[in-house]
Scaffold this motif. Sequence first.
Motif, PDB file in Angstrom:
ATOM      1  N   SER A   2      -5.625  59.731  82.905  1.00 24.08           N
ATOM      2  CA  SER A   2      -7.001  59.839  82.430  1.00 24.08           C
ATOM      3  C   SER A   2      -7.548  61.201  82.851  1.00 24.08           C
ATOM      4  CB  SER A   2      -7.826  58.714  83.050  1.00 24.08           C
ATOM      5  OG  SER A   2      -9.151  58.807  82.625  1.00 24.08           O
ATOM      6  N   TYR A   3      -8.241  61.876  81.974  1.00 26.18           N
ATOM      7  CA  TYR A   3      -8.756  63.204  82.305  1.00 26.18           C
ATOM      8  C   TYR A   3     -10.236  63.275  81.992  1.00 26.18           C
ATOM      9  CZ  TYR A   3      -8.899  68.145  83.181  1.00 26.18           C
ATOM     10  OH  TYR A   3      -9.191  69.365  83.733  1.00 26.18           O
ATOM     11  N   ARG A  33     -11.429  70.388  77.392  1.00 26.13           N
ATOM     12  CA  ARG A  33     -10.100  70.613  76.806  1.00 26.13           C
ATOM     13  C   ARG A  33      -9.415  71.794  77.460  1.00 26.13           C
ATOM     14  NH1 ARG A  33     -12.647  69.948  72.055  1.00 26.13           N
ATOM     15  NH2 ARG A  33     -12.516  72.120  71.433  1.00 26.13           N
ATOM     16  N   PHE A  36      -8.357  70.954  80.962  1.00 18.47           N
ATOM     17  CA  PHE A  36      -7.159  70.119  80.942  1.00 18.47           C
ATOM     18  C   PHE A  36      -5.923  70.996  80.752  1.00 18.47           C
ATOM     19  CE2 PHE A  36      -3.840  68.232  78.357  1.00 18.47           C
ATOM     20  CZ  PHE A  36      -3.379  67.262  79.239  1.00 18.47           C
ATOM     21  N   GLN A  40      -2.694  71.911  83.373  1.00 17.75           N
ATOM     22  CA  GLN A  40      -1.296  71.656  83.026  1.00 17.75           C
ATOM     23  C   GLN A  40      -0.463  72.942  83.042  1.00 17.75           C
ATOM     24  OE1 GLN A  40      -0.562  68.358  82.743  1.00 17.75           O
ATOM     25  NE2 GLN A  40      -2.736  68.288  83.214  1.00 17.75           N
ATOM     26  N   GLU A  78      -9.352  62.100  75.620  1.00 17.37           N
ATOM     27  CA  GLU A  78      -8.297  61.122  75.376  1.00 17.37           C
ATOM     28  C   GLU A  78      -7.578  61.487  74.090  1.00 17.37           C
ATOM     29  OE1 GLU A  78      -9.541  56.885  76.977  1.00 17.37           O
ATOM     30  OE2 GLU A  78     -11.098  57.710  75.659  1.00 17.37           O
ATOM     31  N   LEU A  79      -6.305  61.152  74.042  1.00 18.45           N
ATOM     32  CA  LEU A  79      -5.499  61.479  72.879  1.00 18.45           C
ATOM     33  C   LEU A  79      -5.799  60.500  71.749  1.00 18.45           C
ATOM     34  CD1 LEU A  79      -3.304  63.525  72.075  1.00 18.45           C
ATOM     35  CD2 LEU A  79      -1.610  61.817  72.750  1.00 18.45           C
ATOM     36  N   ILE A  91      -8.005  64.975  69.681  1.00 19.92           N
ATOM     37  CA  ILE A  91      -8.565  64.659  70.993  1.00 19.92           C
ATOM     38  C   ILE A  91      -9.934  64.033  70.761  1.00 19.92           C
ATOM     39  CG2 ILE A  91      -9.374  65.564  73.214  1.00 19.92           C
ATOM     40  CD1 ILE A  91      -6.409  65.896  72.948  1.00 19.92           C
ATOM     41  N   ILE A 134      -1.639  62.528  78.088  1.00 17.63           N
ATOM     42  CA  ILE A 134      -3.068  62.207  78.126  1.00 17.63           C
ATOM     43  C   ILE A 134      -3.242  60.720  77.799  1.00 17.63           C
ATOM     44  CG2 ILE A 134      -5.343  62.681  77.129  1.00 17.63           C
ATOM     45  CD1 ILE A 134      -4.315  65.363  76.190  1.00 17.63           C
ATOM     46  N   THR A 135      -4.195  60.083  78.457  1.00 17.48           N
ATOM     47  CA  THR A 135      -4.513  58.689  78.134  1.00 17.48           C
ATOM     48  C   THR A 135      -4.816  58.576  76.650  1.00 17.48           C
ATOM     49  OG1 THR A 135      -5.415  58.290  80.327  1.00 17.48           O
ATOM     50  CG2 THR A 135      -6.126  56.803  78.587  1.00 17.48           C
TER      51      THR A 135
END
Length: 151
Positions: A2-3, A33, A36, A40, A78-79, A91, A134-135
Amino acid sequence: MSYSKIYTVRWADMDPNVHMRHSAYTDYAAQVRLEFLADQGFTMQHFAELKIGPILFREDTRFLKEIHMSETIRVSAELGGLSADGSRWRIIHTLYKADGREAATVTVDGAWMDLRLRKLTLPPPELVAAFAGITRHATYADIVREKKTEE
Protein backbone atom coordinates in the motif's frame (compact mmCIF):
# COMPACT_ATOMS: atom_id res chain seq x y z
CA MET A 1 2.32 -2.83 -0.97
CA SER A 2 0.00 0.00 0.00
CA TYR A 3 1.41 3.42 -0.87
CA SER A 4 0.28 6.78 0.48
CA LYS A 5 1.68 10.08 1.71
CA ILE A 6 0.43 12.74 4.12
CA TYR A 7 0.37 16.41 3.09
CA THR A 8 -0.77 19.69 4.62
CA VAL A 9 -2.85 21.79 2.24
CA ARG A 10 -1.17 25.11 1.45
CA TRP A 11 -2.44 28.62 0.80
CA ALA A 12 -1.33 28.25 -2.84
CA ASP A 13 -3.79 25.32 -3.17
CA MET A 14 -6.85 27.50 -2.44
CA ASP A 15 -9.31 29.05 -4.86
CA PRO A 16 -11.60 32.11 -4.42
CA ASN A 17 -14.26 29.87 -2.80
CA VAL A 18 -11.80 29.24 0.05
CA HIS A 19 -11.47 25.53 -0.63
CA MET A 20 -8.84 23.56 -2.53
CA ARG A 21 -8.73 24.49 -6.21
CA HIS A 22 -9.61 21.75 -8.67
CA SER A 23 -6.12 21.46 -10.18
CA ALA A 24 -4.49 21.02 -6.74
CA TYR A 25 -6.16 17.61 -6.43
CA THR A 26 -4.31 16.42 -9.53
CA ASP A 27 -1.10 18.10 -8.32
CA TYR A 28 -1.17 16.00 -5.14
CA ALA A 29 -1.91 12.85 -7.15
CA ALA A 30 1.06 13.56 -9.42
CA GLN A 31 3.29 14.22 -6.40
CA VAL A 32 2.45 10.90 -4.77
CA ARG A 33 3.09 9.08 -8.08
CA LEU A 34 6.50 10.69 -8.43
CA GLU A 35 7.35 9.93 -4.80
CA PHE A 36 6.34 6.30 -5.30
CA LEU A 37 8.58 6.01 -8.36
CA ALA A 38 11.49 7.69 -6.55
CA ASP A 39 11.06 5.34 -3.58
CA GLN A 40 11.40 2.45 -6.04
CA GLY A 41 14.68 3.90 -7.36
CA PHE A 42 13.12 5.65 -10.34
CA THR A 43 13.98 9.27 -9.60
CA MET A 44 13.66 11.94 -12.27
CA GLN A 45 17.46 11.71 -12.63
CA HIS A 46 17.25 7.95 -13.23
CA PHE A 47 14.49 8.43 -15.81
CA ALA A 48 16.74 10.99 -17.56
CA GLU A 49 19.57 8.43 -17.62
CA LEU A 50 17.21 5.77 -19.03
CA LYS A 51 15.87 8.34 -21.50
CA ILE A 52 12.27 7.36 -20.74
CA GLY A 53 9.48 9.06 -18.85
CA PRO A 54 5.86 8.58 -17.81
CA ILE A 55 3.14 10.21 -19.90
CA LEU A 56 -0.59 10.50 -19.33
CA PHE A 57 -3.38 9.77 -21.79
CA ARG A 58 -6.27 10.51 -19.47
CA GLU A 59 -6.87 12.12 -16.10
CA ASP A 60 -10.26 11.98 -14.41
CA THR A 61 -11.03 13.66 -11.09
CA ARG A 62 -14.15 13.03 -9.00
CA PHE A 63 -14.77 15.59 -6.25
CA LEU A 64 -16.58 14.26 -3.17
CA LYS A 65 -15.82 16.56 -0.19
CA GLU A 66 -14.31 20.00 0.21
CA ILE A 67 -10.73 20.31 1.41
CA HIS A 68 -9.68 23.50 3.20
CA MET A 69 -6.43 25.33 3.93
CA SER A 70 -4.11 23.73 6.50
CA GLU A 71 -6.07 20.45 6.45
CA THR A 72 -4.04 17.29 6.63
CA ILE A 73 -4.80 14.95 3.76
CA ARG A 74 -3.61 11.47 2.86
CA VAL A 75 -3.13 10.65 -0.81
CA SER A 76 -2.94 7.02 -1.90
CA ALA A 77 -1.88 5.36 -5.12
CA GLU A 78 -3.37 2.02 -6.13
CA LEU A 79 -3.01 0.07 -9.33
CA GLY A 80 -6.16 0.25 -11.42
CA GLY A 81 -4.77 -1.70 -14.36
CA LEU A 82 -1.58 -2.88 -16.02
CA SER A 83 -0.79 -4.38 -19.41
CA ALA A 84 1.10 -7.68 -19.52
CA ASP A 85 4.27 -5.97 -20.74
CA GLY A 86 3.93 -3.03 -18.33
CA SER A 87 3.74 -0.51 -21.16
CA ARG A 88 0.29 0.79 -20.15
CA TRP A 89 -0.98 1.44 -16.65
CA ARG A 90 -3.81 2.96 -14.65
CA ILE A 91 -3.29 4.48 -11.21
CA ILE A 92 -6.21 5.40 -8.97
CA HIS A 93 -5.46 8.00 -6.33
CA THR A 94 -7.74 8.64 -3.40
CA LEU A 95 -7.48 11.85 -1.39
CA TYR A 96 -8.67 11.34 2.19
CA LYS A 97 -9.58 13.96 4.75
CA ALA A 98 -7.99 13.65 8.20
CA ASP A 99 -11.08 11.84 9.50
CA GLY A 100 -10.71 9.17 6.80
CA ARG A 101 -13.54 10.32 4.53
CA GLU A 102 -12.81 10.23 0.81
CA ALA A 103 -12.51 13.75 -0.57
CA ALA A 104 -11.73 12.88 -4.19
CA THR A 105 -10.45 10.26 -6.59
CA VAL A 106 -8.01 10.96 -9.41
CA THR A 107 -7.66 8.24 -12.04
CA VAL A 108 -4.84 8.45 -14.58
CA ASP A 109 -4.09 6.27 -17.58
CA GLY A 110 -0.52 6.34 -18.77
CA ALA A 111 2.38 4.76 -20.60
CA TRP A 112 6.13 5.18 -21.04
CA MET A 113 7.76 7.40 -23.66
CA ASP A 114 11.23 7.10 -25.18
CA LEU A 115 12.49 10.66 -24.71
CA ARG A 116 14.87 10.47 -27.70
CA LEU A 117 12.44 9.02 -30.23
CA ARG A 118 9.36 10.70 -28.71
CA LYS A 119 7.48 7.43 -29.12
CA LEU A 120 5.91 4.95 -26.73
CA THR A 121 8.28 2.33 -25.38
CA LEU A 122 8.51 -0.66 -23.07
CA PRO A 123 9.73 0.00 -19.52
CA PRO A 124 12.67 -1.89 -17.98
CA PRO A 125 11.69 -5.06 -16.05
CA GLU A 126 12.46 -3.41 -12.68
CA LEU A 127 9.89 -0.70 -13.39
CA VAL A 128 7.28 -3.28 -14.41
CA ALA A 129 7.98 -5.12 -11.14
CA ALA A 130 7.59 -1.90 -9.12
CA PHE A 131 4.19 -1.22 -10.68
CA ALA A 132 3.09 -4.82 -10.25
CA GLY A 133 3.86 -4.46 -6.53
CA ILE A 134 1.41 -1.61 -5.92
CA THR A 135 -1.77 -2.55 -4.04
CA ARG A 136 -4.52 -3.26 -6.55
CA HIS A 137 -7.60 -1.07 -6.41
CA ALA A 138 -10.95 -2.86 -5.96
CA THR A 139 -11.74 -2.04 -9.61
CA TYR A 140 -8.45 -3.41 -11.00
CA ALA A 141 -8.65 -4.85 -14.53
CA ASP A 142 -5.82 -6.00 -16.80
CA ILE A 143 -5.20 -3.62 -19.68
CA VAL A 144 -5.53 -5.56 -22.92
CA ARG A 145 -4.78 -3.74 -26.13
CA GLU A 146 -6.49 -4.93 -29.25
CA LYS A 147 -4.32 -5.37 -32.30
CA LYS A 148 -5.11 -3.06 -35.19
CA THR A 149 -6.49 -4.79 -38.24
CA GLU A 150 -5.94 -3.73 -41.82
CA GLU A 151 -9.08 -2.85 -43.75
